[in-house]
Design a protein around this motif. Structure first.
Motif, PDB file in Angstrom:
ATOM      1  N   PRO A   1       0.496  -1.644   0.095  1.00  0.00           N
ATOM      2  CA  PRO A   1      -0.128  -0.339   0.170  1.00  0.00           C
ATOM      3  C   PRO A   1       0.492   0.801  -0.209  1.00  0.00           C
ATOM      4  N   GLN A   2      -0.106   2.374  -0.854  1.00  0.00           N
ATOM      5  CA  GLN A   2       0.817   3.239  -0.760  1.00  0.00           C
ATOM      6  C   GLN A   2       1.192   4.016   0.607  1.00  0.00           C
ATOM      7  N   ASP A   3       2.177   4.709   0.855  1.00  0.00           N
ATOM      8  CA  ASP A   3       2.245   5.187   2.645  1.00  0.00           C
ATOM      9  C   ASP A   3       0.931   6.334   2.515  1.00  0.00           C
ATOM     10  N   TYR A   4       0.643   7.099   4.079  1.00  0.00           N
ATOM     11  CA  TYR A   4      -0.784   7.522   4.478  1.00  0.00           C
ATOM     12  C   TYR A   4       0.159   8.738   3.850  1.00  0.00           C
ATOM     13  N   ASP A   5       1.100   9.662   3.667  1.00  0.00           N
ATOM     14  CA  ASP A   5       0.825  11.377   3.335  1.00  0.00           C
ATOM     15  C   ASP A   5       1.510  10.999   1.697  1.00  0.00           C
ATOM     16  N   GLN A   6       2.067  10.162   1.003  1.00  0.00           N
ATOM     17  CA  GLN A   6       1.826   9.699  -0.334  1.00  0.00           C
ATOM     18  C   GLN A   6      -0.044   9.951   0.087  1.00  0.00           C
ATOM     19  N   THR A   7      -0.286   8.825   0.125  1.00  0.00           N
ATOM     20  CA  THR A   7      -1.801   9.401  -0.242  1.00  0.00           C
ATOM     21  C   THR A   7      -3.108  10.828   0.425  1.00  0.00           C
ATOM     22  N   LEU A   8      -2.634  10.485   0.931  1.00  0.00           N
ATOM     23  CA  LEU A   8      -3.021  12.486   1.256  1.00  0.00           C
ATOM     24  C   LEU A   8      -2.856  13.799  -0.032  1.00  0.00           C
ATOM     25  N   THR A   9      -1.350  13.040  -0.481  1.00  0.00           N
ATOM     26  CA  THR A   9      -0.807  14.755  -1.979  1.00  0.00           C
ATOM     27  C   THR A   9      -1.897  14.193  -2.837  1.00  0.00           C
ATOM     28  N   ARG A  10      -1.863  12.433  -2.973  1.00  0.00           N
ATOM     29  CA  ARG A  10      -2.595  12.150  -4.550  1.00  0.00           C
ATOM     30  C   ARG A  10      -3.795  12.487  -4.789  1.00  0.00           C
ATOM     31  N   PHE A  11      -4.545  13.150  -3.336  1.00  0.00           N
ATOM     32  CA  PHE A  11      -5.603  12.789  -2.728  1.00  0.00           C
ATOM     33  C   PHE A  11      -6.331  14.395  -2.743  1.00  0.00           C
ATOM     34  N   GLY A  12      -5.306  15.358  -2.805  1.00  0.00           N
ATOM     35  CA  GLY A  12      -5.318  16.643  -2.044  1.00  0.00           C
ATOM     36  C   GLY A  12      -5.627  16.491  -0.904  1.00  0.00           C
ATOM     37  N   LEU A  13      -5.307  15.951   0.219  1.00  0.00           N
ATOM     38  CA  LEU A  13      -6.080  15.976   1.396  1.00  0.00           C
ATOM     39  C   LEU A  13      -4.541  16.079   2.360  1.00  0.00           C
ATOM     40  N   GLU A  14      -3.843  16.875   1.995  1.00  0.00           N
ATOM     41  CA  GLU A  14      -2.937  17.754   2.921  1.00  0.00           C
ATOM     42  C   GLU A  14      -2.897  17.847   4.414  1.00  0.00           C
ATOM     43  N   SER A  15      -4.022  19.010   4.382  1.00  0.00           N
ATOM     44  CA  SER A  15      -4.692  19.570   5.909  1.00  0.00           C
ATOM     45  C   SER A  15      -5.344  18.827   6.728  1.00  0.00           C
ATOM     46  N   LEU A  16      -4.599  16.916   6.411  1.00  0.00           N
ATOM     47  CA  LEU A  16      -5.277  16.342   7.062  1.00  0.00           C
ATOM     48  C   LEU A  16      -3.179  15.579   7.879  1.00  0.00           C
ATOM     49  N   LYS A  17      -2.362  15.576   7.380  1.00  0.00           N
ATOM     50  CA  LYS A  17      -1.383  15.979   8.452  1.00  0.00           C
ATOM     51  C   LYS A  17      -0.848  16.289  10.017  1.00  0.00           C
ATOM     52  N   SER A  18      -1.771  17.372   9.906  1.00  0.00           N
ATOM     53  CA  SER A  18      -1.539  17.978  11.320  1.00  0.00           C
ATOM     54  C   SER A  18      -3.081  17.648  11.860  1.00  0.00           C
ATOM     55  N   GLY A  19      -3.384  17.700  13.129  1.00  0.00           N
ATOM     56  CA  GLY A  19      -4.392  17.708  14.251  1.00  0.00           C
ATOM     57  C   GLY A  19      -4.334  15.891  14.884  1.00  0.00           C
ATOM     58  N   LEU A  20      -3.817  15.286  14.397  1.00  0.00           N
ATOM     59  CA  LEU A  20      -3.754  13.732  14.433  1.00  0.00           C
ATOM     60  C   LEU A  20      -3.144  13.355  16.050  1.00  0.00           C
ATOM     61  N   GLU A  21      -3.228  14.070  17.081  1.00  0.00           N
ATOM     62  CA  GLU A  21      -2.589  14.257  18.279  1.00  0.00           C
ATOM     63  C   GLU A  21      -3.707  12.967  19.400  1.00  0.00           C
ATOM     64  N   LEU A  22      -3.320  12.055  19.847  1.00  0.00           N
ATOM     65  CA  LEU A  22      -4.363  11.613  20.846  1.00  0.00           C
ATOM     66  C   LEU A  22      -5.140  12.744  22.055  1.00  0.00           C
ATOM     67  N   GLN A  23      -6.023  11.317  21.841  1.00  0.00           N
ATOM     68  CA  GLN A  23      -7.582  12.958  23.008  1.00  0.00           C
ATOM     69  C   GLN A  23      -7.229  12.424  23.849  1.00  0.00           C
ATOM     70  N   VAL A  24      -7.777  13.099  24.853  1.00  0.00           N
ATOM     71  CA  VAL A  24      -7.752  12.748  26.333  1.00  0.00           C
ATOM     72  C   VAL A  24      -9.116  13.031  26.987  1.00  0.00           C
ATOM     73  N   THR A  25      -9.738  11.985  27.607  1.00  0.00           N
ATOM     74  CA  THR A  25     -11.308  12.259  28.074  1.00  0.00           C
ATOM     75  C   THR A  25     -11.036  13.567  29.861  1.00  0.00           C
ATOM     76  N   LYS A  26     -11.741  14.022  30.226  1.00  0.00           N
ATOM     77  CA  LYS A  26     -11.852  14.368  30.985  1.00  0.00           C
ATOM     78  C   LYS A  26     -11.025  14.443  32.799  1.00  0.00           C
ATOM     79  N   GLY A  27     -11.849  13.267  32.644  1.00  0.00           N
ATOM     80  CA  GLY A  27     -11.242  11.957  33.614  1.00  0.00           C
ATOM     81  C   GLY A  27      -9.582  11.746  33.401  1.00  0.00           C
ATOM     82  N   GLY A  28      -8.877  12.433  32.290  1.00  0.00           N
ATOM     83  CA  GLY A  28      -7.140  11.700  32.692  1.00  0.00           C
ATOM     84  C   GLY A  28      -6.985  10.944  31.195  1.00  0.00           C
TER      85      GLY A  28
END
Length: 75
Positions: free
Chosen positions: A3-30
């Motif tokens: 399979p293509q690399d994740y970044d290559q797939t984003l570039t192929r379909f013009g979705l480069e904005s999804l390269k950021s914002g993939l941080e783990l989320q934490v609940t209110k309880g931590g």
């Protein structure tokens, strides 16, 4: 075919904005946030949904091409 690399797939379909914002989320309880099906929550729900969609697309693309390639060539 691997399979293509994740970044290559984003570039192929013009979705480069999804390269950021993939941080783990934490609940209110931590605790680390998880989705309803037990996967890690990466970013907000929209970003996480697109990430999961792209990952599944990348992993399935070879099988999809194998299944529908002959039909595409025949038409």
């Amino acid at each position: 075919m691997p399979p293509q690399d994740y970044d290559q797939t984003l570039t192929r379909f013009g979705l480069e904005s999804l390269k950021s914002g993939l941080e783990l989320q934490v609940t209110k309880g931590g605790d680390i946030a998880i989705t309803r099906d037990g996967d890690l929550q990466l970013g907000n729900s929209r970003t996480n949904g697109m990430f999961r969609f792209i990952e599944r697309w990348r992993q399935s693309e070879a099988a999809i091409d194998e299944l529908f390639g002959p039909m595409k060539r025949a038409s």
